[in-house]
Design an enzyme around this catalytic site. Structure first.
Site, PDB file in Angstrom:
ATOM      1  CB  THR A 104      -3.856   6.477  -8.464  1.00 38.92           C
ATOM      2  OG1 THR A 104      -3.383   5.384  -7.646  1.00 38.92           O
ATOM      3  CG2 THR A 104      -3.143   7.743  -8.034  1.00 38.92           C
TER       4      THR A 104
ATOM      5  CD  GLU B 231       0.577   9.181  -9.655  1.00 38.79           C
ATOM      6  OE1 GLU B 231       0.484   7.990  -9.310  1.00 38.79           O
ATOM      7  OE2 GLU B 231       0.164   9.593 -10.771  1.00 38.79           O
TER       8      GLU B 231
ATOM      9  CE  LYS C  16      11.403  -4.542 -20.972  1.00 38.69           C
ATOM     10  NZ  LYS C  16      11.749  -4.753 -19.551  1.00 38.69           N
TER      11      LYS C  16
END
Length: 556
Positions: A187, A334, A444
């Site tokens: 990955t 994955e 956020k």
């Protein structure tokens, strides 16, 4: 009452789900169908099957044995397709090497996978020559000259086509345990070294069968089936080219392999061979659209699945405007990778272009054998109302069981018995999944969560904007604030007012929180990309995240 089991006949064949069996019947059905490489070579499926035996025999002569890792460094080619089959079929493990990684990381992945034989295209000879001293496990390198009139490097034992021609066309492929590892790759993580994942024969066969149905979703958009002409535009080193070469070969389709991606060559191959289906990341679709604008190539009727990054509504509309049929897909390294595909859900929406594009740009519905949930931090299920956001977790038979050699990361990946995607998603009452953001990318601010994907899609529609990305940057008052990084169209001079026009409209409609209104933006010539074509937000955060406010473009 105990479970009951069949009592098979003494001579009953115990059918293992191995990659070899994807070829059962293909020569009978499609023996003379063609597999092509650029405008340089072509051969039939009958010859393809013989070449698989020749590759296995050549590798065995070079010392390959069951369980050994054989690594490939090549462009998208017929040779890579041969490696997809022959290497696992002989019981060895195929490592698809990400050739776009920096050489030290390529060396790391080869050594970590304990690769012992390398198949290397001439374009990567300098890399291999530099890293071979760091690869003590490598016992043989086979050179791919790809038609060039050049000398073999001294460290190569021979040339691919020469060795293939001398090898036996009757290699004795045998059955073995379907749970044997077939492939491995790494990955492209944003921190530390790449993580290794692996997949078994059983997993890849089940993924192929589910993806062939078509792609596991009724009215899949777009889909691949019998009669199509297939050309991959996703690197074959990247998650099995999304598994589609296995599907196309099992179905006996005409296949066209473009080699190194060159826009003019891609458009020409598409026209000459009437390619009907491809798949790629948004960057490649943009490249193809630009090439068509420059050359006048006709793209109408070309179906494409877009993944790797979100398919924006603007890009979807641009493709549809030239007659293409595009739709999103979703998966990860994955997940082998395909688990979701866009699907046209409601025929009553025919003719409503906005609604159609909204559906086609969703991440999609699950393929067969795929179970999905959205959960909170305590793994509690959240409502499938199309609004409630949670982490997407998945179960299906073809998910990687671990990160090779990294127990802690593997336990995190599989916490609670479900594979954690780290993607924030919603699921609507009809089962349509829409990825809203990555956990690490959500912004956020002021007690509100802003989806960076939604905000950057809005910014990308502003006047004069060619591309946009949005990242969180620290803010002393609000904790975090969104920063837009934009690539302007030629001659355009973006302003905060123009960037906020579509954002303000979305705020007025209640589609996004008022905290999403931009206060800062930056202009760049191009957005940084990862080795698989995704926008590299890590680089953007590193470059602009700590910039003092006076150095960023702010509201006046």
């Amino acid at each position: 009452m105990p479970l009951r089991f069949a009592e098979p006949a003494t001579d009953a064949y115990h059918f293992p789900l191995t990659i070899r069996h994807l070829l059962d019947g293909v020569v009978t059905r499609s023996g003379e169908q063609q597999i092509l490489y650029r405008d340089e070579s072509s051969y039939s499926y009958r010859a393809f099957v013989q070449r698989l035996s020749r590759l296995a025999d050549m590798l065995a002569s070079a010392g390959a044995t069951p369980g050994m890792t054989v690594a490939v460094m090549d462009w998208d080619s017929h040779r890579y397709l041969e490696a997809y089959f022959a290497i696992p079929m002989m019981g060895a493990v195929l490592q698809t090497v990400n050739v776009r990684l920096p050489p030290p990381q390529i060396a790391y992945t080869l050594q970590h996978a304990r690769a012992e034989i390398l198949l290397v295209h001439r374009d990567f000879f300098p890399i291999v020559e530099a890293i071979l001293p760091a690869l003590p496990d490598v016992k043989a390198v086979i050179a791919i000259l790809d038609g060039a009139d050049a000398d073999l490097p001294p460290w190569a034992i021979g040339e691919y086509e020469t060795l293939s021609a001398a090898a036996s066309p009757d290699y004795p492929f045998e059955d073995f345990d379907e749970n044997a590892v077939a492939t491995t790759f790494y990955t492209t993580g944003t921190t530390g070294n790449p993580k290794g994942v692996c997949f078994t024969h059983r997993q890849l066969v089940l993924h192929t069968l589910a993806a062939a149905g078509p792609f596991g979703a009724s009215r899949a958009a777009p889909c691949l089936g019998v009669g199509d002409v297939y050309m991959p535009l996703t690197p074959m080193f990247h998650v099995h080219a999304w598994g589609v070469p296995y599907v196309a070969t099992m179905l006996g389709l005409k296949q066209v392999y473009p080699g190194r991606y060159e826009p003019a060559m891609i458009c020409r191959l598409r026209a000459e061979h009437q390619v009907t289906y491809s798949h790629c990341v948004p960057t490649i679709l943009e490249m193809v659209l630009q090439a068509a604008r420059e050359t006048g190539a006709d793209l109408s009727g070309w179906r494409m699945t877009i993944g790797g990054s979100a398919l924006s509504k603007a890009l979807c509309a641009a493709a549809r405007n030239v007659g293409m049929d595009v739709g999103a897909g979703y998966g990860m390294s994955e997940t082998a990778p395909m688990v979701l595909m866009a699907a046209r859900r409601d025929p009553d929406l025919a003719g409503d272009e906005d609604a159609t594009i909204h559906t086609l740009t969703a991440s999609g519905v699950p393929l067969s054998l795929v179970e999905v949930r959205i959960v909170d931090d305590a793994m509690r299920d959240l409502p499938h109302d199309g609004e409630t956001r949670g982490e997407l977790v998945i179960r299906t038979p073809w998910l990687t069981p671990c990160y090779t050699g990294d127990r802690a990361a593997s336990e995190t990946l599989w916490r609670g018995g479900w594979l954690h995607t780290q993607d924030i998603a919603t699921i609507d009452p009809q089962g349509q999944v829409r990825i809203r953001d990555r956990l690490k990318d959500v912004i956020k601010t002021g007690g509100e969560w802003i989806d960076s994907i939604q905000l950057e899609e809005l910014v990308a529609t502003a006047d004069g904007i060619a591309e946009a990305s949005v990242v969180a940057v620290p803010d002393t008052k609000w904790g975090e604030r969104p920063l837009a990084v934009v690539v302007p169209k030629p001659g355009a001079v973006p302003t905060l007012a123009t960037l906020n026009q579509p954002v303000d409209a979305a705020i007025a409609e209640g589609a996004i929180t008022r905290y999403a209104r931009l206060e800062r933006f930056e202009i760049v010539d191009q957005l940084p990309r990862t080795s698989v074509g995704k926008i590299d937000k890590k680089q953007l955060r590193a470059r602009f995240g700590e910039a003092p406010p006076e150095l960023c473009r702010q509201a006046g």
